[in-house]
Design an enzyme around this catalytic site. Sequence first.
Site, PDB file in Angstrom:
ATOM      1  N   MET A  34      -1.232  -6.953   7.127  1.00 41.97           N
ATOM      2  CA  MET A  34      -2.312  -7.840   6.674  1.00 41.97           C
ATOM      3  C   MET A  34      -1.976  -8.528   5.353  1.00 41.97           C
ATOM      4  SD  MET A  34      -5.375  -5.100   7.299  1.00 41.97           S
ATOM      5  CE  MET A  34      -5.395  -4.032   8.770  1.00 41.97           C
ATOM      6  N   SER A  35      -0.695  -8.763   5.093  1.00 44.77           N
ATOM      7  CA  SER A  35      -0.340  -9.323   3.774  1.00 44.77           C
ATOM      8  C   SER A  35       0.957 -10.114   3.855  1.00 44.77           C
ATOM      9  CB  SER A  35      -0.183  -8.172   2.767  1.00 44.77           C
ATOM     10  OG  SER A  35       0.945  -7.382   3.084  1.00 44.77           O
ATOM     11  N   SER A  93       0.825  -1.207   0.000  1.00 43.77           N
ATOM     12  CA  SER A  93       0.000   0.000   0.000  1.00 43.77           C
ATOM     13  C   SER A  93       0.861   1.259   0.000  1.00 43.77           C
ATOM     14  CB  SER A  93      -0.870   0.050   1.256  1.00 43.77           C
ATOM     15  OG  SER A  93      -1.731  -1.048   1.300  1.00 43.77           O
ATOM     16  N   HIS A 123      -6.342   4.675   7.011  1.00 42.10           N
ATOM     17  CA  HIS A 123      -5.687   4.173   5.794  1.00 42.10           C
ATOM     18  C   HIS A 123      -5.032   5.324   5.029  1.00 42.10           C
ATOM     19  CE1 HIS A 123      -4.766   1.203   2.789  1.00 42.10           C
ATOM     20  NE2 HIS A 123      -5.415   1.858   1.842  1.00 42.10           N
ATOM     21  N   HIS A 158      -3.645   0.403  -4.401  1.00 38.53           N
ATOM     22  CA  HIS A 158      -3.094  -0.693  -5.197  1.00 38.53           C
ATOM     23  C   HIS A 158      -3.567  -0.523  -6.633  1.00 38.53           C
ATOM     24  CE1 HIS A 158      -1.471  -3.463  -2.051  1.00 38.53           C
ATOM     25  NE2 HIS A 158      -2.194  -2.663  -1.293  1.00 38.53           N
ATOM     26  N   ASN A 194       2.998   3.895  10.701  1.00 35.79           N
ATOM     27  CA  ASN A 194       2.322   4.433  11.895  1.00 35.79           C
ATOM     28  C   ASN A 194       2.749   3.611  13.097  1.00 35.79           C
ATOM     29  OD1 ASN A 194       0.427   2.438  10.252  1.00 35.79           O
ATOM     30  ND2 ASN A 194      -0.031   2.162  12.441  1.00 35.79           N
ATOM     31  N   HIS A 203      -5.515  -9.544  -1.112  1.00 30.15           N
ATOM     32  CA  HIS A 203      -5.481  -9.743   0.343  1.00 30.15           C
ATOM     33  C   HIS A 203      -6.551 -10.734   0.788  1.00 30.15           C
ATOM     34  CE1 HIS A 203      -3.853  -5.651  -0.359  1.00 30.15           C
ATOM     35  NE2 HIS A 203      -3.024  -5.963   0.618  1.00 30.15           N
ATOM     36  N   TYR A 253      -8.257 -10.317   3.372  1.00 28.44           N
ATOM     37  CA  TYR A 253      -9.390  -9.544   3.913  1.00 28.44           C
ATOM     38  C   TYR A 253     -10.372  -9.105   2.840  1.00 28.44           C
ATOM     39  CZ  TYR A 253      -6.736  -5.299   2.628  1.00 28.44           C
ATOM     40  OH  TYR A 253      -6.038  -4.339   1.951  1.00 28.44           O
ATOM     41  N   GLU A 254      -9.968  -9.245   1.560  1.00 25.85           N
ATOM     42  CA  GLU A 254     -10.920  -8.964   0.478  1.00 25.85           C
ATOM     43  C   GLU A 254     -11.825 -10.171   0.245  1.00 25.85           C
ATOM     44  OE1 GLU A 254      -8.919  -6.973  -3.036  1.00 25.85           O
ATOM     45  OE2 GLU A 254      -7.212  -7.251  -1.699  1.00 25.85           O
ATOM     46  N   ALA A 265       2.961  -2.228   3.883  1.00 21.86           N
ATOM     47  CA  ALA A 265       2.826  -1.193   4.900  1.00 21.86           C
ATOM     48  C   ALA A 265       2.517  -1.905   6.211  1.00 21.86           C
ATOM     49  CB  ALA A 265       1.683  -0.251   4.538  1.00 21.86           C
TER      50      ALA A 265
HETATM   51  N1  HPA Z   1      -1.933  -2.562  11.425  1.00 19.39           N
HETATM   52  C1  HPA Z   1      -2.137  -3.431  10.422  1.00 19.39           C
HETATM   53  N2  HPA Z   1      -1.806  -3.174   9.167  1.00 19.39           N
HETATM   54  C2  HPA Z   1      -1.213  -1.989   8.901  1.00 19.39           C
HETATM   55  C3  HPA Z   1      -0.984  -1.035   9.905  1.00 19.39           C
HETATM   56  C4  HPA Z   1      -1.362  -1.346  11.236  1.00 19.39           C
HETATM   57  O1  HPA Z   1      -1.175  -0.554  12.180  1.00 19.39           O
HETATM   58  N3  HPA Z   1      -0.383   0.033   9.309  1.00 19.39           N
HETATM   59  C5  HPA Z   1      -0.268  -0.275   7.982  1.00 19.39           C
HETATM   60  N4  HPA Z   1      -0.771  -1.498   7.736  1.00 19.39           N
END
Ligand code: HPA
Length: 278
Positions: free
Chosen positions: A217-218, A37, A253, A68, A241, A90, A92-93, A120
């Site tokens: 998440m990937s 991402s 996001h 993406h 973050n 992903h 989650y999709e 990310a």
């Molecule tokens: N958690 C999960 N996935 C992420 C995060 C997060 O804090 N930041 C970027 N992708």
Amino acid sequence: MNHREQGAGSSSIGAAADAVARRLGALEPRVAIVLGSGLGSVADAVQSAIRIPQSAIPGFPKPAAPGHKGELVAGTLEGVPVLVQSGRFHLYEGHAPQLAALPARVFARLGVRTLIVTNAAGGIRLTFRPPTLMLIADHINLMFRNPLEGALEEGEQRFPDMSDPYDRELRALAREVALQQQIGLEEGVYAALLGPSYETPAEIRMLARLGADAVGMSTVPEVIAARARGIRCLGFSSITNVAAGLSAAPLSHEEVLAAGARLAGQLATLIRGVLARL
Ligand code: HPA
């Protein structure tokens, strides 16, 4: 079984690989790079770029995650023939882990022997100061799914060794390049959760106790499938973050994409430096 739950299947791997091979012409990619991402601009450095929309590849769905692009970019980087995936699939999709890993299996079929994965991630280790880059030393699969579930795919091992998921030599090379280019590069363990909701503060405390330095998440499905085919992997997280509960700010996001964009230049420099020394 609905269509999202079907395995990749040798025929879908072959059909997708044939479609990509037709577009590649004489180019034989040695390295594949998966962009996370906010990191899509890394593909801009590819020379003599051939852009292949994922919609033109049988079995590849349209990527839905914002940030993406949904294309493969083939060409050369530092003289190395590469295939860059801008837009991953992903779990989650609603995708099966076999589909998340389909591009990696297609890359293997096309002769790729090295996979560079990027993502990310939220920073869990307290000394991480985002935005910063983290070399992935190892991962913890908390998706509770695995792309090797089900029928064994041709050329894959049933029980692949996972003791060196992110290649030791490639990591040493990445550290050298970072030092030379004066790019700050942390190193740590990436925990993969299903998402798509971000974690709770209690979940982040749990992950810290489990030994995770970053959370996302990937990445894990691709790396498992690649290792099952003997492909060596190198991974970078852009720590966009601090993870939930470690700061007062809520996660968004948009923040992740913006921080990713700020790191994309450094990440491209790192990847190019590694490619130049392969
Ligand atoms: N958690 C999960 N996935 C992420 C995060 C997060 O804090 N930041 C970027 N992708």
